[in-house]
Design a protein around this motif. Structure first.
Motif: not given
Ligand code: G3I
Length: 324
Positions: A195-198, A224-227
């Motif tokens: 869902h996300a990157i840190g 843009d990847l919705g992340v």
């Protein structure tokens, strides 16, 4: 916008003035060391949840959200790991760990760093992954397995791939950004719940502006990847800066302002955390000591827990980004 910081149970439970300052400043707390395998897994069959429970309760008692760090990492592994873990038992051990830990705090956690520092392009693998120990033990799909297990144990938590050195300008940092995007694209295509990157954001104090195309276009590509994006461990490493505290504080403050102004342009940035909040308690003093042994000054509050110039710079960046 969520702002918060890392802290240890030792510091929050033994220093009331620090605990009060932390609670006054933060909307989210992440344990600095208590969820790492060397602290959490004294033996292959046991868990030391006490310190984590204490931190989770502290967060709840002070209207703070709570996030977990890290479920699967190559560092801070317990002494028994290398002798006990084999290719035969590694998959079950990792999945049981993820399900047990995430399950225990289900619906009480904002986000989990499911994998941490899983990339190492210097190894020249086509997928850019770090091989030791998890790829060697389980294979490159250990990442998919860990995210699926975390999603099953807590469908509400934001699941995060946390990485270091995605912010800086070195050629290997660009290779890391490319590997991060490639892994995201391929794994999202097969419905891995990332869902996300840190962005760890341990920023060199000597950094020129972070508003440079390779970095800003990377942030845009992730969005843009919705992340989503979490700035997960921000601090400014002042080890190589001139000793004068006034000048050093101003340089550190300028780096915070420049970096936050750059990343906050991205609406997918949902939280900002510093790695510690006061110069009294920071890893930098031990890991990146100054030649002159002067006190490190990498964080928003000084050693008396008073706002220092970096605190003002962060507030200015937040207000100007109208993300307050
Ligand atoms: O608690 C033990 C203590 O009982 C023992 O006497 C002492 C001496 O060996 O060690 C203490 O544990 C130390 C722990 O910090 C608590 O202070 C570990 O040795 C030490 O390795 C650990 O360092 C932490 C490091 O990660 C490794 O886990 C740092 O505080 C922490 O700031 C740092 O955080 C990492 C992030 O997780 C990932 N990104 C980089 C960041 C900075 O390195």
């Amino acid at each position: 916008m969520l702002y918060g910081a890392a802290a240890t149970k030792t510091h929050l439970s033994n220093d009331a003035a620090f605990a009060a300052a932390f609670a006054a400043q933060c909307g989210i707390l992440v344990p600095e060391v208590e969820l790492k395998w060397d602290a959490l897994r004294p033996t292959p069959d046991t868990y030391n949840f006490g310190p984590v429970d204490w931190l989770q309760h502290f967060a709840g008692a002070h209207q703070m959200k709570f996030r977990g760090h890290p479920l699967v990492w190559y560092q801070s592994l317990p002494k028994w790991f290398d002798t006990y873990v084999t290719q035969q038992n590694a998959r079950d051990l990792m999945l049981t760990h993820v399900s047990t830990v995430v399950g225990r705090y289900a619906r009480k956690v904002h986000s989990w760093d499911v994998v941490n520092e899983a990339l190492d392009p210097n190894e020249k693998r086509p997928d850019g992954l770090r091989s030791k120990p998890w790829v060697n033990l389980i294979g490159p799909d250990y990442i998919d397995m860990a995210f699926h297990a975390a999603a099953q144990a807590d469908p509400n938590a934001i699941l995060v791939w946390n990485e270091n050195h995605l912010e800086t300008r070195e050629s290997w940092a660009q290779a890391k950004r490319d590997a991060m995007l490639k892994n995201l694209q391929e794994r999202l295509k097969r419905n891995v719940p990332i869902h996300a990157i840190g962005l760890q954001s341990h920023l060199p104090g000597t950094s020129p502006t972070f508003s440079y195309p390779e970095f800003t276009s990377f942030l845009r590509s992730v969005s843009d990847l919705g992340v989503k994006i979490i700035v997960s461990e921000m601090d400014v490493i002042d080890s190589d800066l001139p000793a004068d505290p006034v000048a050093r504080d101003q340089t550190v403050a300028n780096v915070y302002y420049d970096y936050l102004s750059t990343v906050l342009r991205e609406k997918s940035v949902v939280a900002i955390l510093t790695w510690g909040i006061s110069d009294r308690y920071t890893w930098i003093g031990g890991y990146k000591p100054r030649q002159d042994n002067a006190q490190a000054r990498p964080l928003p509050l000084d050693t008396s827990y008073q706002p220092a110039p970096p605190w003002n710079a962060m507030v200015r960046a937040f207000e100007e980004s109208s993300r307050t």
